[in-house]
Scaffold this motif. Structure first.
Motif, PDB file in Angstrom:
ATOM      1  N   PRO A 165       0.812  -1.226   0.000  1.00 33.87           N
ATOM      2  CA  PRO A 165       0.000   0.000   0.000  1.00 33.87           C
ATOM      3  C   PRO A 165       0.842   1.271   0.000  1.00 33.87           C
ATOM      4  CG  PRO A 165      -0.940  -1.607   1.503  1.00 33.87           C
ATOM      5  CD  PRO A 165       0.397  -2.148   1.082  1.00 33.87           C
ATOM      6  N   ASP A 166       1.903   1.299   0.801  1.00 37.23           N
ATOM      7  CA  ASP A 166       2.756   2.482   0.849  1.00 37.23           C
ATOM      8  C   ASP A 166       3.515   2.677  -0.458  1.00 37.23           C
ATOM      9  OD1 ASP A 166       1.973   3.127   3.412  1.00 37.23           O
ATOM     10  OD2 ASP A 166       3.607   2.013   4.354  1.00 37.23           O
ATOM     11  N   ILE A 167       3.982   1.569  -1.027  1.00 33.08           N
ATOM     12  CA  ILE A 167       4.692   1.666  -2.302  1.00 33.08           C
ATOM     13  C   ILE A 167       3.758   2.198  -3.379  1.00 33.08           C
ATOM     14  CG2 ILE A 167       5.686   0.296  -4.173  1.00 33.08           C
ATOM     15  CD1 ILE A 167       7.127  -1.353  -2.130  1.00 33.08           C
ATOM     16  N   TRP A 168       2.524   1.697  -3.407  1.00 32.28           N
ATOM     17  CA  TRP A 168       1.554   2.179  -4.395  1.00 32.28           C
ATOM     18  C   TRP A 168       1.347   3.686  -4.244  1.00 32.28           C
ATOM     19  CZ3 TRP A 168      -0.822   0.674  -8.746  1.00 32.28           C
ATOM     20  CH2 TRP A 168      -1.874   1.464  -9.207  1.00 32.28           C
ATOM     21  N   ASP A 169       1.063   4.130  -3.037  1.00 28.42           N
ATOM     22  CA  ASP A 169       0.781   5.558  -2.822  1.00 28.42           C
ATOM     23  C   ASP A 169       1.990   6.423  -3.150  1.00 28.42           C
ATOM     24  OD1 ASP A 169      -1.847   5.160  -2.140  1.00 28.42           O
ATOM     25  OD2 ASP A 169      -1.561   5.450   0.022  1.00 28.42           O
ATOM     26  N   SER A 170       3.199   5.860  -3.016  1.00 25.04           N
ATOM     27  CA  SER A 170       4.399   6.648  -3.321  1.00 25.04           C
ATOM     28  C   SER A 170       4.532   6.916  -4.814  1.00 25.04           C
ATOM     29  CB  SER A 170       5.650   5.925  -2.807  1.00 25.04           C
ATOM     30  OG  SER A 170       5.959   4.785  -3.607  1.00 25.04           O
ATOM     31  N   THR A 171       3.807   6.149  -5.646  1.00 21.50           N
ATOM     32  CA  THR A 171       3.871   6.336  -7.099  1.00 21.50           C
ATOM     33  C   THR A 171       2.785   7.276  -7.607  1.00 21.50           C
ATOM     34  OG1 THR A 171       2.410   4.461  -7.637  1.00 21.50           O
ATOM     35  CG2 THR A 171       4.752   3.981  -7.330  1.00 21.50           C
ATOM     36  N   ILE A 172       1.876   7.690  -6.722  1.00 19.98           N
ATOM     37  CA  ILE A 172       0.759   8.538  -7.113  1.00 19.98           C
ATOM     38  C   ILE A 172       1.033   9.984  -6.708  1.00 19.98           C
ATOM     39  CG2 ILE A 172      -1.739   8.931  -6.899  1.00 19.98           C
ATOM     40  CD1 ILE A 172      -1.027   6.256  -8.202  1.00 19.98           C
ATOM     41  N   LYS A 173       0.750  10.925  -7.593  1.00 22.73           N
ATOM     42  CA  LYS A 173       0.889  12.332  -7.244  1.00 22.73           C
ATOM     43  C   LYS A 173      -0.003  12.644  -6.045  1.00 22.73           C
ATOM     44  CE  LYS A 173       1.762  13.949 -11.970  1.00 22.73           C
ATOM     45  NZ  LYS A 173       1.261  14.817 -13.059  1.00 22.73           N
ATOM     46  N   LYS A 174       0.480  13.484  -5.149  1.00 23.82           N
ATOM     47  CA  LYS A 174      -0.297  13.826  -3.959  1.00 23.82           C
ATOM     48  C   LYS A 174      -1.667  14.383  -4.324  1.00 23.82           C
ATOM     49  CE  LYS A 174       3.543  14.601  -0.769  1.00 23.82           C
ATOM     50  NZ  LYS A 174       4.222  15.572   0.135  1.00 23.82           N
ATOM     51  N   SER A 175      -1.727  15.131  -5.414  1.00 16.47           N
ATOM     52  CA  SER A 175      -2.999  15.717  -5.833  1.00 16.47           C
ATOM     53  C   SER A 175      -3.979  14.671  -6.360  1.00 16.47           C
ATOM     54  CB  SER A 175      -2.757  16.778  -6.905  1.00 16.47           C
ATOM     55  OG  SER A 175      -2.096  16.210  -8.039  1.00 16.47           O
ATOM     56  N   ASP A 176      -3.477  13.454  -6.669  1.00 14.91           N
ATOM     57  CA  ASP A 176      -4.340  12.397  -7.218  1.00 14.91           C
ATOM     58  C   ASP A 176      -4.651  11.295  -6.212  1.00 14.91           C
ATOM     59  OD1 ASP A 176      -4.538  13.603  -9.693  1.00 14.91           O
ATOM     60  OD2 ASP A 176      -2.859  12.479 -10.562  1.00 14.91           O
ATOM     61  N   TYR A 180      -6.808   8.022  -6.955  1.00 11.00           N
ATOM     62  CA  TYR A 180      -6.091   6.814  -7.352  1.00 11.00           C
ATOM     63  C   TYR A 180      -5.309   6.159  -6.217  1.00 11.00           C
ATOM     64  CZ  TYR A 180      -6.911   8.913 -11.955  1.00 11.00           C
ATOM     65  OH  TYR A 180      -7.487   9.485 -13.063  1.00 11.00           O
ATOM     66  N   GLY A 181      -5.351   6.709  -5.022  1.00  6.12           N
ATOM     67  CA  GLY A 181      -4.589   6.155  -3.917  1.00  6.12           C
ATOM     68  C   GLY A 181      -5.133   4.828  -3.422  1.00  6.12           C
ATOM     69  N   TRP A 182      -4.358   4.175  -2.557  1.00  8.55           N
ATOM     70  CA  TRP A 182      -4.736   2.873  -2.017  1.00  8.55           C
ATOM     71  C   TRP A 182      -6.126   2.882  -1.409  1.00  8.55           C
ATOM     72  CZ3 TRP A 182      -3.556  -2.142  -1.925  1.00  8.55           C
ATOM     73  CH2 TRP A 182      -4.084  -2.918  -0.902  1.00  8.55           C
ATOM     74  N   ASP A 183      -6.450   3.884  -0.635  1.00  7.56           N
ATOM     75  CA  ASP A 183      -7.722   3.921   0.080  1.00  7.56           C
ATOM     76  C   ASP A 183      -8.928   4.034  -0.856  1.00  7.56           C
ATOM     77  OD1 ASP A 183      -6.454   3.693   2.509  1.00  7.56           O
ATOM     78  OD2 ASP A 183      -6.409   5.866   2.886  1.00  7.56           O
ATOM     79  N   THR A 184      -8.731   4.520  -2.074  1.00  9.02           N
ATOM     80  CA  THR A 184      -9.850   4.657  -3.016  1.00  9.02           C
ATOM     81  C   THR A 184     -10.133   3.356  -3.758  1.00  9.02           C
ATOM     82  OG1 THR A 184      -8.462   5.409  -4.852  1.00  9.02           O
ATOM     83  CG2 THR A 184      -9.275   7.091  -3.330  1.00  9.02           C
ATOM     84  N   ASN A 185      -9.193   2.385  -3.660  1.00  5.70           N
ATOM     85  CA  ASN A 185      -9.385   1.054  -4.252  1.00  5.70           C
ATOM     86  C   ASN A 185      -9.750   1.126  -5.739  1.00  5.70           C
ATOM     87  OD1 ASN A 185      -9.369  -1.755  -4.153  1.00  5.70           O
ATOM     88  ND2 ASN A 185     -11.536  -1.886  -3.580  1.00  5.70           N
ATOM     89  N   PRO A 186      -8.913   1.753  -6.555  1.00  7.75           N
ATOM     90  CA  PRO A 186      -9.236   1.882  -7.980  1.00  7.75           C
ATOM     91  C   PRO A 186      -9.080   0.560  -8.726  1.00  7.75           C
ATOM     92  CG  PRO A 186      -7.022   2.651  -7.574  1.00  7.75           C
ATOM     93  CD  PRO A 186      -7.608   2.351  -6.225  1.00  7.75           C
ATOM     94  N   TRP A 187      -9.611   0.522  -9.955  1.00 13.82           N
ATOM     95  CA  TRP A 187      -9.375  -0.599 -10.852  1.00 13.82           C
ATOM     96  C   TRP A 187      -7.967  -0.472 -11.417  1.00 13.82           C
ATOM     97  CZ3 TRP A 187     -12.655  -4.626 -11.221  1.00 13.82           C
ATOM     98  CH2 TRP A 187     -13.978  -4.440 -10.825  1.00 13.82           C
TER      99      TRP A 187
END
Length: 202
Positions: A165-176, A180-187
């Motif tokens: 989860p942390d690795i995923w969020d580290s690849t997402i822009k803070k504004s997104d 698209y973050g872990w907590d939003t559970n995107p496809w």
């Protein structure tokens, strides 16, 4: 078969080189709208009048209203890894490129003393890692299991050192992160691959 670039950060490049990474998850874009949340599978022929390789999302499995999206990569595609790179410091070096993922990129200097260029600017001719896509599927991000996380190059699902989860969020822009973050559970596209040789003539 198509030949395409794919970007990985330094830690994930090391995981590939160590044989610890054989899978990556990438965002489905555009995300299905709220009404189209039932995965219907890939278009495998032209009878649906959609490009082969598109994936359909419907309101339910019998939906006549379907939203289609297509992954960036398809099974059989050959990918060359773009990674953080640079040119040798030594004028006497016989190397044209060096890479941040190497613990010692060249005899005589360490990574923290070098000028590195972002992976997105790495030229194709510098590619040293080639991958063949073996499978592509779609799932929710939070469907990842411990085994999936390990295939992603993490030690396990919840590891504080390399937790997925942390690795995923580290690849997402803070504004997104709210989209698209872990907590939003995107496809996401789940892209499995194996190491391969550089194709001849490339």
């Amino acid at each position: 078969m198509a030949i395409k670039p794919i970007l990985f950060n330094t830690e994930m490049v090391r995981a590939i080189m160590d044989g610890r990474k054989s899978c990556t998850r990438r965002m489905v874009k555009p995300q299905p709208n709220e009404k189209h949340t039932y995965p219907l599978g890939f278009v495998t022929d032209s009878t649906e009048k959609k490009e082969v390789g598109c994936f359909g999302f419907g309101i339910n499995e019998y939906s006549s209203s379907i939203q289609y999206t297509k992954p960036q990569y398809q099974p059989g595609d050959i990918l060359y890894v773009r990674e953080t790179w640079g040119h040798p410091i030594s004028l006497n070096s016989d190397k044209q490129y060096v890479f941040r993922a190497d613990k010692i990129a060249e005899s005589g200097f360490k990574n923290d003393s070098h000028i590195w260029h972002p992976s997105i600017h790495m030229p194709k001719e510098a590619a040293r890692i080639w991958l063949k896509v073996t499978d592509v599927r779609v799932e929710r991000l939070q469907d990842v299991t411990d085994d999936d996380a390990e295939a992603e190059g993490c030690f396990d699902y919840t590891s504080t050192a390399l937790g997925f989860p942390d690795i995923w969020d580290s690849t997402i822009k803070k504004s997104d992160l709210d989209r698209y973050g872990w907590d939003t559970n995107p496809w996401v596209w789940v892209i499995e691959f194996e190491r391969c040789e550089k194709p001849q003539g490339v």
